[in-house]
Design an enzyme around this catalytic site. Structure first.
Site, PDB file in Angstrom:
ATOM      1  N   TYR A 134      41.572  44.124  35.436  1.00 49.44           N
ATOM      2  CA  TYR A 134      42.772  43.717  36.171  1.00 49.44           C
ATOM      3  C   TYR A 134      43.486  44.919  36.800  1.00 49.44           C
ATOM      4  O   TYR A 134      44.707  44.886  36.995  1.00 49.44           O
ATOM      5  CB  TYR A 134      43.718  42.953  35.247  1.00 49.44           C
ATOM      6  CG  TYR A 134      43.292  41.525  34.980  1.00 49.44           C
ATOM      7  CD1 TYR A 134      43.046  40.634  36.032  1.00 49.44           C
ATOM      8  CD2 TYR A 134      43.156  41.042  33.680  1.00 49.44           C
ATOM      9  CE1 TYR A 134      42.659  39.324  35.804  1.00 49.44           C
ATOM     10  CE2 TYR A 134      42.765  39.714  33.441  1.00 49.44           C
ATOM     11  CZ  TYR A 134      42.531  38.865  34.510  1.00 49.44           C
ATOM     12  OH  TYR A 134      42.158  37.562  34.284  1.00 49.44           O
TER      13      TYR A 134
ATOM     14  N   LYS B 248      38.714  32.306  29.547  1.00 50.50           N
ATOM     15  CA  LYS B 248      39.694  33.143  28.867  1.00 50.50           C
ATOM     16  C   LYS B 248      39.948  32.590  27.456  1.00 50.50           C
ATOM     17  O   LYS B 248      39.548  31.458  27.134  1.00 50.50           O
ATOM     18  CB  LYS B 248      40.987  33.174  29.694  1.00 50.50           C
ATOM     19  CG  LYS B 248      40.804  33.794  31.094  1.00 50.50           C
ATOM     20  CD  LYS B 248      42.101  33.740  31.900  1.00 50.50           C
ATOM     21  CE  LYS B 248      41.922  34.313  33.295  1.00 50.50           C
ATOM     22  NZ  LYS B 248      43.196  34.236  34.083  1.00 50.50           N
TER      23      LYS B 248
ATOM     24  N   HIS C 111      38.608  32.816  34.681  1.00 49.78           N
ATOM     25  CA  HIS C 111      38.591  33.839  35.719  1.00 49.78           C
ATOM     26  C   HIS C 111      37.359  33.669  36.592  1.00 49.78           C
ATOM     27  O   HIS C 111      36.293  33.306  36.101  1.00 49.78           O
ATOM     28  CB  HIS C 111      38.548  35.246  35.100  1.00 49.78           C
ATOM     29  CG  HIS C 111      38.266  36.306  36.110  1.00 49.78           C
ATOM     30  ND1 HIS C 111      39.248  36.859  36.888  1.00 49.78           N
ATOM     31  CD2 HIS C 111      37.095  36.859  36.528  1.00 49.78           C
ATOM     32  CE1 HIS C 111      38.700  37.724  37.732  1.00 49.78           C
ATOM     33  NE2 HIS C 111      37.394  37.746  37.533  1.00 49.78           N
TER      34      HIS C 111
ATOM     35  N   ASN D 152      45.804  30.114  32.410  1.00 45.37           N
ATOM     36  CA  ASN D 152      45.039  29.309  33.380  1.00 45.37           C
ATOM     37  C   ASN D 152      43.538  29.267  33.091  1.00 45.37           C
ATOM     38  O   ASN D 152      42.745  28.952  33.948  1.00 45.37           O
ATOM     39  CB  ASN D 152      45.364  29.722  34.818  1.00 45.37           C
ATOM     40  CG  ASN D 152      44.951  31.143  35.135  1.00 45.37           C
ATOM     41  OD1 ASN D 152      44.356  31.824  34.306  1.00 45.37           O
ATOM     42  ND2 ASN D 152      45.251  31.578  36.349  1.00 45.37           N
TER      43      ASN D 152
ATOM     44  N   GLU E 211      32.954  43.569  38.586  1.00 43.83           N
ATOM     45  CA  GLU E 211      33.211  42.869  37.324  1.00 43.83           C
ATOM     46  C   GLU E 211      31.917  42.651  36.538  1.00 43.83           C
ATOM     47  O   GLU E 211      31.897  42.802  35.307  1.00 43.83           O
ATOM     48  CB  GLU E 211      33.927  41.549  37.612  1.00 43.83           C
ATOM     49  CG  GLU E 211      35.354  41.801  38.127  1.00 43.83           C
ATOM     50  CD  GLU E 211      36.019  40.582  38.758  1.00 43.83           C
ATOM     51  OE1 GLU E 211      35.420  39.479  38.733  1.00 43.83           O
ATOM     52  OE2 GLU E 211      37.136  40.745  39.287  1.00 43.83           O
TER      53      GLU E 211
HETATM   54  P1  DAT Z   1      43.168  34.895  39.896  1.00 39.08           P
HETATM   55  O1  DAT Z   1      42.910  34.818  38.406  1.00 39.08           O
HETATM   56  O2  DAT Z   1      43.227  33.528  40.501  1.00 39.08           O
HETATM   57  O3  DAT Z   1      42.193  35.796  40.613  1.00 39.08           O
HETATM   58  P2  DAT Z   1      45.113  37.037  40.178  1.00 39.08           P
HETATM   59  O4  DAT Z   1      43.949  37.963  40.327  1.00 39.08           O
HETATM   60  O5  DAT Z   1      46.201  37.117  41.208  1.00 39.08           O
HETATM   61  O6  DAT Z   1      44.623  35.511  40.109  1.00 39.08           O
HETATM   62  O7  DAT Z   1      45.808  37.253  38.771  1.00 39.08           O
HETATM   63  C1  DAT Z   1      45.006  37.418  37.622  1.00 39.08           C
HETATM   64  C2  DAT Z   1      45.601  36.641  36.484  1.00 39.08           C
HETATM   65  O8  DAT Z   1      46.894  37.153  36.174  1.00 39.08           O
HETATM   66  C3  DAT Z   1      45.843  35.156  36.768  1.00 39.08           C
HETATM   67  O9  DAT Z   1      44.678  34.373  36.579  1.00 39.08           O
HETATM   68  C4  DAT Z   1      46.901  34.831  35.789  1.00 39.08           C
HETATM   69  C5  DAT Z   1      47.724  36.111  35.719  1.00 39.08           C
HETATM   70  N1  DAT Z   1      48.886  36.000  36.612  1.00 39.08           N
HETATM   71  C6  DAT Z   1      48.889  36.112  37.955  1.00 39.08           C
HETATM   72  N2  DAT Z   1      50.111  35.941  38.454  1.00 39.08           N
HETATM   73  C7  DAT Z   1      50.912  35.721  37.391  1.00 39.08           C
HETATM   74  C8  DAT Z   1      52.294  35.465  37.219  1.00 39.08           C
HETATM   75  N3  DAT Z   1      53.129  35.420  38.272  1.00 39.08           N
HETATM   76  N4  DAT Z   1      52.758  35.270  35.966  1.00 39.08           N
HETATM   77  C9  DAT Z   1      51.941  35.308  34.903  1.00 39.08           C
HETATM   78  N5  DAT Z   1      50.626  35.559  34.974  1.00 39.08           N
HETATM   79  C10 DAT Z   1      50.116  35.752  36.200  1.00 39.08           C
HETATM   80 MG    MG Z   2      41.937  37.819  40.657  1.00 35.52          MG
END
Ligand code: DAT
Ligand code: MG
Length: 153
Positions: A51, A11, A119, A116, A130
Site C-alpha cells: 500500500y 483480506k 484486494h 471491503n 504485487e
Molecule cells: P482499492 O482497494 O479499491 O484499490 P485503494 O487502493 O484506493 O482502493 O485503497 C486501498 C484500501 O484502503 C481500500 O481497499 C480500503 C482502504 N481505504 C481506502 N480509502 C479509505 C478510506 N477513505 N477510509 C478507510 N479505508 C480506506
Molecule cells: Mg488500490
C-alpha cells in the site's frame, strides 16, 4: 496479449466471514485460471510496500494493522486470463461499498470501505509489482487449462 495475471487477495475480514470459497468460485466460474494461492499473515513491511501509494493517508496505519494483526490470514492469489486485471477490478466493485454496483463482490458482501474484504490490482504495473511482492516465482503454477480453448477464443 490479453492473457495476463493479476493479484487478488481476500483480506482478513473476508477470511473471517468465510467468503473465500465464494470469491474463488466467482473467478473460477468466470473462466479464469488459478496460478497462485496461499494463506499468509503479511509483515508490516510487506503491507507497507503493498500500500505504498497510500502512505500519508489518515487511514494508512489502521489499514496496515488490519491486514497484518493476525486475527485472520490473507488469502493471496494470482489469477490468469483474458483481461483479468480490468475484469477483476470490475468483479470487485468500487472501493467504497456504498458506490459498488450490485452484483459485485464488495456490493454483495460488505458495507464499509475500511472492511471491503478483497484486494485486486488496478493496472498492469500494479499487478506485476504485487505478484512479485507476495509470491516467489516457484510458488506460481504454469499449467494449461483444458477450458482455455472454450473461454479464450
Ligand atoms: P482499492 O482497494 O479499491 O484499490 P485503494 O487502493 O484506493 O482502493 O485503497 C486501498 C484500501 O484502503 C481500500 O481497499 C480500503 C482502504 N481505504 C481506502 N480509502 C479509505 C478510506 N477513505 N477510509 C478507510 N479505508 C480506506
Ligand atoms: Mg488500490
Amino acid at each position: 496479449t490479453n492473457q495476463e495475471r493479476t493479484f487478488i487477495a481476500v483480506k482478513p475480514d473476508g477470511v473471517q466471514r468465510a467468503l473465500v470459497g465464494e470469491i474463488i468460485k466467482r473467478f473460477e466460474a468466470r473462466g479464469y485460471k488459478l496460478v497462485g494461492l496461499k494463506l499468509t499473515v503479511p509483515s508490516k513491511a510487506l503491507a507497507g510496500k503493498h500500500y505504498a501509494d497510500l502512505k500519508g493517508k489518515p487511514f494508512f496505519n489502521g489499514l496496515v494493522d488490519y491486514m497484518t494483526n493476525g486475527k485472520a490470514p490473507v488469502v493471496a492469489m494470482v489469477w490468469e486470463g483474458k483481461d483479468v486485471i480490468r475484469q477483476g477490478r470490475r468483479m470487485l466493485g468500487a472501493t467504497n461499498p456504498l458506490e459498488s454496483a450490485p452484483g459485485t463482490i464488495r456490493a454483495d458482501f460488505c458495507t464499509a470501505i475500511g472492511r471491503n474484504i478483497i484486494h485486486g490490482s488496478d493496472s498492469y504495473e500494479s499487478a506485476l509489482k504485487e505478484i512479485t511482492l507476495w509470491f516467489n516465482e516457484n510458488e506460481l503454477a504454469d499449467w494449461v487449462s483444458a477450458n482455455a480453448e472454450w473461454t479464450d477464443a
